[in-house]
Design a protein around this motif. Structure first.
Motif, PDB file in Angstrom:
ATOM      1  N   CYS A   1       0.858  -1.077   0.048  1.00  0.00           N
ATOM      2  CA  CYS A   1       0.027   0.075   0.097  1.00  0.00           C
ATOM      3  C   CYS A   1       0.815   1.145   0.175  1.00  0.00           C
ATOM      4  CB  CYS A   1      -0.796   0.162   1.236  1.00  0.00           C
ATOM      5  SG  CYS A   1      -1.989   1.425   1.252  1.00  0.00           S
ATOM      6  N   LEU A   2       0.748   2.052  -1.088  1.00  0.00           N
ATOM      7  CA  LEU A   2       1.470   3.584  -1.256  1.00  0.00           C
ATOM      8  C   LEU A   2       0.528   4.524  -0.466  1.00  0.00           C
ATOM      9  CD1 LEU A   2       3.118   3.296  -4.713  1.00  0.00           C
ATOM     10  CD2 LEU A   2       3.957   2.888  -2.510  1.00  0.00           C
ATOM     11  N   GLU A   3       1.171   5.600   0.278  1.00  0.00           N
ATOM     12  CA  GLU A   3       0.607   6.791   0.404  1.00  0.00           C
ATOM     13  C   GLU A   3       1.504   7.976   0.235  1.00  0.00           C
ATOM     14  OE1 GLU A   3      -2.042   9.591   1.763  1.00  0.00           O
ATOM     15  OE2 GLU A   3      -2.506   7.926   1.369  1.00  0.00           O
ATOM     16  N   ALA A   4       1.299   8.902  -0.444  1.00  0.00           N
ATOM     17  CA  ALA A   4       2.218  10.022  -0.878  1.00  0.00           C
ATOM     18  C   ALA A   4       3.365   9.662  -1.357  1.00  0.00           C
ATOM     19  CB  ALA A   4       2.030  10.879   0.389  1.00  0.00           C
ATOM     20  N   GLY A   5       3.583   8.466  -2.209  1.00  0.00           N
ATOM     21  CA  GLY A   5       4.728   8.019  -2.666  1.00  0.00           C
ATOM     22  C   GLY A   5       5.551   7.099  -1.868  1.00  0.00           C
ATOM     23  N   LYS A   6       5.033   7.044  -0.776  1.00  0.00           N
ATOM     24  CA  LYS A   6       5.651   6.094   0.224  1.00  0.00           C
ATOM     25  C   LYS A   6       5.001   4.667   0.581  1.00  0.00           C
ATOM     26  CE  LYS A   6       8.140   9.645   2.680  1.00  0.00           C
ATOM     27  NZ  LYS A   6       8.410  10.506   3.921  1.00  0.00           N
ATOM     28  N   VAL A   7       5.798   3.463   0.797  1.00  0.00           N
ATOM     29  CA  VAL A   7       5.198   2.347   1.096  1.00  0.00           C
ATOM     30  C   VAL A   7       4.872   2.464   2.453  1.00  0.00           C
ATOM     31  CG1 VAL A   7       5.608  -0.190   1.355  1.00  0.00           C
ATOM     32  CG2 VAL A   7       6.369   1.047  -0.539  1.00  0.00           C
ATOM     33  N   ILE A   8       3.620   1.989   2.893  1.00  0.00           N
ATOM     34  CA  ILE A   8       3.118   2.305   4.184  1.00  0.00           C
ATOM     35  C   ILE A   8       2.797   0.884   4.870  1.00  0.00           C
ATOM     36  CG2 ILE A   8       2.411   4.795   4.214  1.00  0.00           C
ATOM     37  CD1 ILE A   8      -0.563   3.569   4.084  1.00  0.00           C
ATOM     38  N   ALA A   9       2.758  -0.175   3.904  1.00  0.00           N
ATOM     39  CA  ALA A   9       2.181  -1.612   4.466  1.00  0.00           C
ATOM     40  C   ALA A   9       2.564  -2.471   3.393  1.00  0.00           C
ATOM     41  CB  ALA A   9       0.805  -1.624   4.752  1.00  0.00           C
ATOM     42  N   GLU A  10       2.888  -3.434   3.794  1.00  0.00           N
ATOM     43  CA  GLU A  10       3.368  -4.801   2.951  1.00  0.00           C
ATOM     44  C   GLU A  10       3.109  -6.142   3.744  1.00  0.00           C
ATOM     45  OE1 GLU A  10       5.845  -8.037   1.891  1.00  0.00           O
ATOM     46  OE2 GLU A  10       6.576  -6.610   3.286  1.00  0.00           O
ATOM     47  N   GLY A  11       2.425  -7.002   2.926  1.00  0.00           N
ATOM     48  CA  GLY A  11       2.262  -8.351   3.453  1.00  0.00           C
ATOM     49  C   GLY A  11       1.236  -9.250   2.836  1.00  0.00           C
ATOM     50  N   THR A  12       0.703 -10.096   3.485  1.00  0.00           N
ATOM     51  CA  THR A  12      -0.322 -10.834   2.966  1.00  0.00           C
ATOM     52  C   THR A  12      -1.811  -9.919   2.829  1.00  0.00           C
ATOM     53  OG1 THR A  12      -1.296 -11.753   4.880  1.00  0.00           O
ATOM     54  CG2 THR A  12       0.445 -12.785   3.830  1.00  0.00           C
ATOM     55  N   PRO A  13      -2.786 -10.162   1.922  1.00  0.00           N
ATOM     56  CA  PRO A  13      -3.821  -9.528   1.933  1.00  0.00           C
ATOM     57  C   PRO A  13      -4.425  -9.348   3.285  1.00  0.00           C
ATOM     58  CG  PRO A  13      -3.994 -11.084   0.168  1.00  0.00           C
ATOM     59  CD  PRO A  13      -2.732 -11.292   0.993  1.00  0.00           C
ATOM     60  N   SER A  14      -4.503 -10.386   4.033  1.00  0.00           N
ATOM     61  CA  SER A  14      -5.252 -10.288   5.365  1.00  0.00           C
ATOM     62  C   SER A  14      -4.307  -9.389   6.257  1.00  0.00           C
ATOM     63  CB  SER A  14      -5.146 -11.523   6.053  1.00  0.00           C
ATOM     64  OG  SER A  14      -5.888 -11.475   7.236  1.00  0.00           O
ATOM     65  N   GLU A  15      -3.236  -9.401   6.123  1.00  0.00           N
ATOM     66  CA  GLU A  15      -2.220  -8.331   7.048  1.00  0.00           C
ATOM     67  C   GLU A  15      -2.398  -6.828   6.540  1.00  0.00           C
ATOM     68  OE1 GLU A  15       1.440 -11.404   8.011  1.00  0.00           O
ATOM     69  OE2 GLU A  15       1.481 -10.099   6.490  1.00  0.00           O
ATOM     70  N   VAL A  16      -2.633  -6.708   5.412  1.00  0.00           N
ATOM     71  CA  VAL A  16      -2.619  -5.107   4.795  1.00  0.00           C
ATOM     72  C   VAL A  16      -3.883  -4.849   4.963  1.00  0.00           C
ATOM     73  CG1 VAL A  16      -2.377  -3.846   2.693  1.00  0.00           C
ATOM     74  CG2 VAL A  16      -0.930  -5.520   3.220  1.00  0.00           C
ATOM     75  N   ARG A  17      -5.081  -5.475   4.875  1.00  0.00           N
ATOM     76  CA  ARG A  17      -6.565  -5.245   5.195  1.00  0.00           C
ATOM     77  C   ARG A  17      -6.692  -4.841   6.287  1.00  0.00           C
ATOM     78  NH1 ARG A  17      -8.657  -9.967   4.476  1.00  0.00           N
ATOM     79  NH2 ARG A  17      -8.493  -9.960   2.056  1.00  0.00           N
ATOM     80  N   ASN A  18      -5.968  -5.257   7.324  1.00  0.00           N
ATOM     81  CA  ASN A  18      -6.256  -4.974   8.676  1.00  0.00           C
ATOM     82  C   ASN A  18      -5.256  -4.167   9.336  1.00  0.00           C
ATOM     83  OD1 ASN A  18      -8.619  -6.861   9.385  1.00  0.00           O
ATOM     84  ND2 ASN A  18      -7.199  -8.176   8.672  1.00  0.00           N
ATOM     85  N   ASP A  19      -4.238  -3.594   8.516  1.00  0.00           N
ATOM     86  CA  ASP A  19      -3.035  -2.627   8.833  1.00  0.00           C
ATOM     87  C   ASP A  19      -3.954  -1.366   9.151  1.00  0.00           C
ATOM     88  OD1 ASP A  19      -0.898  -0.367   8.690  1.00  0.00           O
ATOM     89  OD2 ASP A  19       0.092  -2.264   8.431  1.00  0.00           O
ATOM     90  N   PRO A  20      -3.697  -0.739  10.403  1.00  0.00           N
ATOM     91  CA  PRO A  20      -4.359   0.425  10.891  1.00  0.00           C
ATOM     92  C   PRO A  20      -3.885   1.532   9.876  1.00  0.00           C
ATOM     93  CG  PRO A  20      -3.282  -0.552  12.683  1.00  0.00           C
ATOM     94  CD  PRO A  20      -2.576  -0.991  11.574  1.00  0.00           C
ATOM     95  N   LEU A  21      -2.547   1.734   9.586  1.00  0.00           N
ATOM     96  CA  LEU A  21      -2.282   2.729   8.738  1.00  0.00           C
ATOM     97  C   LEU A  21      -3.011   2.852   7.182  1.00  0.00           C
ATOM     98  CD1 LEU A  21       1.503   3.011   9.070  1.00  0.00           C
ATOM     99  CD2 LEU A  21      -0.126   4.282   9.741  1.00  0.00           C
ATOM    100  N   VAL A  22      -3.320   1.566   6.307  1.00  0.00           N
ATOM    101  CA  VAL A  22      -4.171   1.297   5.375  1.00  0.00           C
ATOM    102  C   VAL A  22      -5.409   1.696   5.611  1.00  0.00           C
ATOM    103  CG1 VAL A  22      -4.691  -0.521   3.595  1.00  0.00           C
ATOM    104  CG2 VAL A  22      -2.336  -0.650   4.634  1.00  0.00           C
ATOM    105  N   ILE A  23      -6.117   1.114   6.771  1.00  0.00           N
ATOM    106  CA  ILE A  23      -7.447   1.598   6.973  1.00  0.00           C
ATOM    107  C   ILE A  23      -7.836   3.083   7.151  1.00  0.00           C
ATOM    108  CG2 ILE A  23      -9.123   1.561   8.888  1.00  0.00           C
ATOM    109  CD1 ILE A  23      -8.133  -1.187   9.543  1.00  0.00           C
ATOM    110  N   ALA A  24      -6.814   3.796   7.513  1.00  0.00           N
ATOM    111  CA  ALA A  24      -6.741   5.018   7.933  1.00  0.00           C
ATOM    112  C   ALA A  24      -6.597   5.899   6.631  1.00  0.00           C
ATOM    113  CB  ALA A  24      -5.800   5.724   9.186  1.00  0.00           C
ATOM    114  N   SER A  25      -5.671   5.520   5.763  1.00  0.00           N
ATOM    115  CA  SER A  25      -5.335   6.101   4.643  1.00  0.00           C
ATOM    116  C   SER A  25      -6.234   5.660   3.355  1.00  0.00           C
ATOM    117  CB  SER A  25      -3.658   5.690   4.070  1.00  0.00           C
ATOM    118  OG  SER A  25      -3.511   5.984   2.939  1.00  0.00           O
ATOM    119  N   TYR A  26      -6.721   4.491   3.324  1.00  0.00           N
ATOM    120  CA  TYR A  26      -7.336   4.097   1.994  1.00  0.00           C
ATOM    121  C   TYR A  26      -8.689   3.346   2.270  1.00  0.00           C
ATOM    122  CZ  TYR A  26      -7.646   1.849  -2.356  1.00  0.00           C
ATOM    123  OH  TYR A  26      -7.893   1.270  -3.726  1.00  0.00           O
TER     124      TYR A  26
END
Length: 963
Positions: A925-950
């Motif tokens: 998952c990218l935000e403002a050109g930076k990688v903010i999360a990386e992992g399996t779909p389940s891990e990224v789906r539940n990442d707080p940064l991904v939830i807040a950003s995307y």
């Protein structure tokens, strides 16, 4: 600097010389500002600016000198006429072509320039005996400002008026809301409309302003020179210099355009004073300057959009190719035309007269030259305004070869005045014997191709219209300087002899015999050009024209493709020029055939006949050069074969005369197709094509197939991607998600080599950071784009065949020579393309143009192209964008199946969360050109940064992403 050197420089450059040059350069800069103004608002280079001003300048002299009008009243009416002409052509021509490709609007400006010349020619003759051009201030001031400078009244007017006009225009464009909207309307017309700015109104405004600036410039320049004779030539001469100044300004900067004009004016005065015996040397120097300027310009700017305006030709469906007469319809048509050409000069009475045979042979020679425009403009989407100049170079070189070439000159500083600056480096001397007439012609063809290639090296590095500027300035330089070099002329001043010889014992002195030679050359040229168009050579050229980025992704190098097409066009033009010179048995240096206006007329000729078609060039030659001479007193025929005919064709019949033949051909195909009934279509190949097998990868399975390390991309002050690292392992699907503007597509562009970036990119263990996009594609990196535009003017089969060029380039020379192995290669490419098309269920669309397909179908064609490439890593940019929900649901299984068949890894950008989460092995998952999360779909789906950003905090959105 010693006293002797200072004395020489003082003689070489005087205060008066510099002053006169800068004053004239101010006028050039003002014309250049008019060019920049229109380009900034419409992205079109206006070749009519100079001639629009000549209308006002001519009317000014006519009113004052012929009719005794007062200066101010005549000035007001003359300026009003110039503005009215500019407004009229914008509202009637440019407005109608507003949504057309930029190159067709550029061609229209060429037609408008010719129309302005036609208007000038219809004005009464100016009574100029013993009179100078009318001016407001006729006084002369000596030793101005404690210098030795002599200032004349017209120069004072320029010194005051030009800076004031430039400053006012600059303030208006940069300080007012409407002025700022001018550039906005060009960059994003749709957004401009939403903001209440009508791009068409902006276009009308800038054309009126350019017409006013051009009119004032030509009136002031005419007053400064004082000359009335040759007013009609002042426009093209000033235009060439102004074009260079505009290029130096990057086509965007008013101050740089003015400074460039002043520099050119200074150099012009300097060279004309010190090298008065070298006529046209300054034009050659300006040409070299524009070559350098365009070369560096091409590193910073590019053009987007489709550059095609050639008529579409319906392909013969595969199931109709069993019908003999349909399969050979083109050959039958060509045979009929050949038969007519053979019997034409045999008809008793008028047709067998030597004068008629001369006319018919002239038409054939111009048709050969027209084929060069078919290639460079109809295929490559570029505009060359020097094709008859290349013809002239070929004619002069052929004449020189027959005569015997010689050269004797010294390379050094001896051209500078005074012994103090003179130094010789080395001498160049050689002399050759004469060769036969028919041997000189093909060698002249190669020479012209080489000249075109050298000129195109810089201009063709960018997708855009700079080639038109370069070739226009080259045509002026050749006309004024290059044609007159002793290497070409052998000491002659007005024309160079080129007497015919023999061909296999046949005496070519008679007009009838030479007519048949010209007919044979035209037939050979048409066959070669038609063959190249149907081969991988022609398909690649058109692919680059339609979509340079997609072509690069299919391993086709845009620069190489455009350069080869320009060299080919230059060679064919040289062939036509040598034939034309042999027809009249001399090469005129300063009169007909090979002048700038002849190149402009050649473009109009091919547009009228039909761009993109070899037969269109023949029809255009008959219409423009044949009919007016056959009907000398028919004013209507002459009118419609001139600039007016060109403009009418562009506006109302863009397909040209050839469109009539295409319509009849399509009707025959449609009739035959209806008799066979509907095409069942569907998918008939169930198993994977054998060509999809891939060699084993000897690298460890843990090594990534694609690795982008610390990738950063900056656009000016915007950091689009910042030290992003993404890894894709074997047999893995990696998702790349993020909000709009997060930098996903930019990251993918950096990995693919489409934008400048920092960091390191590795593919299959090889560092490809410095590879250009086509080379990365050849290494195994595939790419699709958000728009799925592909190549609108190619069919589905041709698009897949372009991708198949990655398995081996179609050789240009062997294909042109019709060598047997090239036919076998073409059959194999067609069979491979049909196999892949059928495998993905696209059989019924094989002969359909890409532009006629739905977005979903174009996505499938993109995937087919990647299969043809045999890519190891696929980068898919929003593959379901613009696709209906039903088609989106089918894309997941398709992508998984393609991954399995290719044994490839995938990097996918996608906003459809259920789709990307269901097919991905890992997600970034990218935000403002930076990688903010990386992992399996389940891990990224539940990442707080991904939830807040995307994904947001909406539980329903998160649950949907769970699939």
């Amino acid at each position: 600097m010693d006293i002797a050197t200072a004395s020489v420089v003082g003689t070489w450059i005087t205060q008066q010389l510099a002053f006169n040059g800068v004053v004239n350069g101010l006028v050039t800069g003002l014309v250049a500002i008019g060019i920049v103004l229109i380009y900034r608002s419409t992205r079109v280079i206006n070749f009519a600016v100079g001639n629009m001003g000549i209308i006002s300048a001519s009317m000014m002299a006519l009113l004052v000198l012929n009719y005794g009008w007062g200066f101010w009243l005549a000035l007001a009416l003359s300026l009003a006429l110039g503005v009215l002409f500019a407004a009229a052509v914008e509202l009637t021509v440019i407005r109608r072509l507003f949504n057309s490709p930029r190159v067709i609007v550029l061609v229209a400006t060429v037609g408008i320039a010719q129309l302005a010349q036609l208007v000038i020619s219809q004005l009464p003759d100016i009574e100029a005996a013993g009179q100078k051009y009318p001016v407001f201030v006729g006084s002369v001031w000596e030793d101005v400002w404690f210098t030795e400078i002599r200032v004349r009244g017209p120069q004072l007017i320029i010194l005051i008026a030009v800076p004031v006009l430039a400053l006012l225009l600059g303030w208006f464009m940069n300080r007012t809301s409407f002025g700022k909207s001018v550039s906005a309307s060009a960059n994003n017309p749709d957004l401009s409309r939403l903001s209440g700015i009508n791009p068409k109104t902006v276009s009308t405004f800038v054309w009126i302003m350019a017409g006013l600036l051009a009119s004032l410039s030509m009136i002031m320049l005419s007053g400064s020179t004082g000359q009335i004779a040759g007013l009609s030539n002042l426009g093209p001469q000033t235009l060439g210099k102004a074009m260079v100044a505009a290029v130096l300004a990057g086509m965007v900067s008013f101050p740089r355009a003015m400074l460039g004009g002043m520099l050119i004016g200074f150099l012009d005065a300097l060279f004309r004073f010190n090298f008065f015996t070298e006529t046209g040397l300054i034009d050659f120097v300006i040409f070299l300057a524009v070559l350098v300027a365009v070369y560096f310009q091409s590193r910073s700017q590019g053009e987007t959009g489709i550059f095609s305006f050639a008529p579409k030709v319906r392909a013969i469906p595969e199931r109709l190719r069993e019908v003999w007469w349909l399969r050979h319809l083109s050959k039958i048509s060509l045979g009929v035309l050949l038969a007519l050409g053979i019997v034409l000069v045999q008809l008793p009475g008028i047709s067998n007269l030597p004068s008629r045979q001369l006319l018919y042979a002239t038409v054939l020679c111009f048709a050969v030259c027209g084929l060069s425009v078919t290639i460079i403009t109809g295929w490559a989407g570029q505009l060359s305004l020097a094709q008859m100049t290349f013809a002239g170079m070929g004619a002069l070189f052929a004449a020189g070869l027959k005569r015997g070439l010689s050269m004797d000159f010294t390379v050094g500083t001896g051209f500078l005045p005074g012994d103090a600056l003179s130094y010789d480096f080395f001498d160049v001397q050689f002399e050759t014997g004469g060769i036969p007439f028919m041997v000189a012609i093909p060698l002249a063809t190669l020479f012209s191709a080489l000249v075109a290639a050298v000129i195109g090296v810089g201009s063709l590095r960018v997708r855009g219209l700079y080639l038109a500027v370069t070739t226009f300035v080259f045509a002026l330089a050749a006309q004024q300087y290059l044609y007159r070099r002793p290497f070409f002329t052998g000491g002659n001043t007005s024309s160079v002899s080129f007497r015919r010889g023999e061909l296999f014992g046949l005496d070519l002195k008679s007009q009838k015999a030479y007519y048949y030679v010209c007919l044979a050359f035209l037939l050979i040229a048409v066959i070669i050009v038609s063959r190249l168009r149907r081969s991988g050579v022609g398909r690649s050229i058109i692919a680059v024209r339609d979509n340079a980025d997609s072509a690069s992704g299919y391993t086709v190098g845009p620069v190489r493709s455009k350069l080869s097409s320009f060299a080919l066009a230059g060679g064919i033009a040289g062939l036509g020029g040598a034939m034309l010179a042999g027809l009249v048995q001399n090469v005129p240096i300063s009169e007909r055939f090979f002048q700038v206006e002849d190149s402009l007329q050649l473009v109009g000729m091919v547009v009228i006949g039909g761009l993109g078609s070899s037969v269109g060039a023949v029809l255009g030659a008959i219409w423009v050069y044949g009919l007016p001479n056959l009907f000398n007193n028919a004013e209507t025929v002459a009118l419609f074969s001139s600039s007016i005919g060109l403009l009418l064709v562009l506006m109302y019949f863009p397909g040209g005369l050839i469109q009539i033949g295409y319509s009849a051909r399509n009707a025959l195909i449609g009739l035959a197709e209806r008799r066979l009934g509907p095409d069942p279509g569907g998918k008939t190949v169930q198993s994977a094509p054998t060509s999809l097998t891939r060699p084993d990868d000897p690298r460890p399975a843990t090594d990534p197939m694609l690795a982008g390390h610390d990738i950063s991309v900056r656009f000016g002050g915007v950091q689009a991607v910042s030290e992003a690292t993404v890894l894709v392992h074997p047999d893995e699907i990696v998702g790349l998600i993020g909000t709009n503007g997060a930098g996903k597509s930019t990251f993918m562009n950096a990995v693919g080599g489409y934008v400048p970036s920092t960091g390191r990119v590795e593919l299959l263990g090889t560092d490809i950071t410095r590879f250009p996009a086509p080379r990365r594609a050849r290494a195994g990196l595939g790419r699709t784009f958000q728009t799925a535009a592909l190549f609108p003017e190619l069919s589905v089969r041709e698009t897949v065949q372009v991708a198949l060029e990655a398995r081996g380039r179609t050789p240009l020379l062997s294909t042109a020579l019709h060598l047997p192995h090239t036919f076998a290669l073409e059959r194999r490419r067609r069979a491979e393309a049909d196999e892949l098309i059928d495998y993905l269920g696209l059989g019924r669309y094989a002969d359909s143009y890409i532009s006629d397909l739905s977005t979903g179908t174009r996505r499938i064609v993109e995937i087919t192209g990647l299969l043809a490439l045999g890519t190891r890593v696929l980068c898919l940019d929003e593959p379901t964008a613009g696709v209906a929900q039903r088609e989106t649901e089918a894309f997941g299984p398709l992508i998984v199946n393609i991954r399995r068949e290719l044994d490839a890894a995938m990097l996918i950008i996608e906003h459809d969360m259920p789709l990307i989460m269901s097919i991905s092995d890992r997600v970034y998952c990218l935000e403002a050109g930076k990688v903010i999360a990386e992992g399996t779909p389940s891990e990224v789906r539940n990442d707080p940064l991904v939830i807040a950003s995307y994904l947001g905090t909406d539980e329903r959105a998160i649950s949907i992403s769970d699939g």
